[in-house]
Design a protein around this motif. Structure first.
Motif: not given
Length: 284
Positions: A103, A157-158, A177, A183, A187, A196, A198, A225
């Motif tokens: 990630s 990751e946001n 994001m 965001t 996506l 994603w 989250c 997600i």
């Protein structure tokens, strides 16, 4: 499915040292993140796996010998190349170890110094959002193909825009994001095989800074997600506090294959949060 814990809060230890501390508490599902640089990293991870640890890699791991801020949206060619090399080496290592996930954070419109992370990221030159977004997407599409060949699932990751950062840049969106519409748009534009990650704590802070309801993202766009980072805060800064049974995000969580507790507190508190997360998802 299991809930992992992140080693990201251990600033004075290596990630593998932090993992061994978790093992002493009976936690064997670990997200290796940050930590001090260490030699013979692969050998040490193999030792952890041999003892029963289930490992995944996050972002700036394995930590490079010479620090830099990983940014796949950077307009600085030197930083972009280093970031590209880092994530590919991490994916190759993850593949050799037969891990499943890697990630990373969405890109930045700024290139802060490593020392400023987690503190004040003001005063940096702001690159064009559209250029950074295009660069990031180009890198992610290329990376997704690379990861697919190595049997690794990529999660994005946001980012978190704290109130301080928001004010420093006069409300500009400098971290991808973070803003609501940006965001959502990103996506939809990510490769179909990229999910994603989250981070609910990041979402809470960014939503407060930009003035939107975080539930609008976590609920309405849950189809994207694939994983969660779990912690909480006061809505102003990302403080990696513990969460509880009444935390705002609990009722909006959905079953996923990747969950990591990213709480930076004493070991006993981290274990309590880990147990709580397992209850939230019905894993025990």
């Amino acid at each position: 499915m299991v809930v992992k814990v992140s080693t990201g809060g251990f600033r004075t230890k290596t990630a593998t040292e932090a993992a061994r501390l978790f093992n002493e508490l009976g936690i064997w599902d670990i997200e290796l993140s940050a930590g001090l640089y260490e030699e013979n990293c692969e050998q040490k991870i193999r030792q952890l796996i041999a003892k029963g640890n289930r490992i995944e890699f996050h972002n700036y791991y394995p930590r490079p010998k010479e620090d830099f801020v990983l940014n796949l949206g950077s307009q600085n060619e030197h930083i972009l190349v280093k970031s590209r090399q880092h994530v590919r080496e991490s994916i190759k290592l993850a593949s050799r170890l037969k891990l499943s996930y890697y990630s990373i954070h969405a890109g930045f419109c700024i290139d802060p110094s490593p020392l400023s992370l987690g503190k004040d990221v003001g005063g940096n030159y702001v690159n064009s959002l559209s250029k950074v977004r295009d660069t990031f997407l180009n890198e992610i599409f290329s990376l997704s193909e690379f990861a697919l060949k190595h049997n690794i699932q990529i999660l994005v990751e946001n980012n978190v825009t704290s109130k301080t950062t928001f004010q420093r840049y006069n409300g500009l969106n400098v971290l991808l994001m973070s803003d609501l519409q940006e965001t959502i748009d990103l996506l939809y534009d990510l490769p179909s095989n990229v999910g994603w990650l989250c981070d609910v704590a990041h979402l809470k802070v960014s939503a407060n800074s930009f003035g939107y309801d975080p539930i609008e993202l976590i609920d309405k766009y849950s189809e994207f997600i694939m994983g969660y980072h779990l912690s909480d805060n006061n809505g102003l800064e990302d403080t990696n506090d513990c969460f509880h049974d009444m935390s705002w995000f609990k009722q909006y969580l959905k079953p996923v294959d990747y969950v990591s507790v990213e709480v930076y507190k004493p070991l006993e508190v981290i274990k309590e949060c880990w147990l709580e997360a397992n209850k939230m998802f019905g894993y025990n």
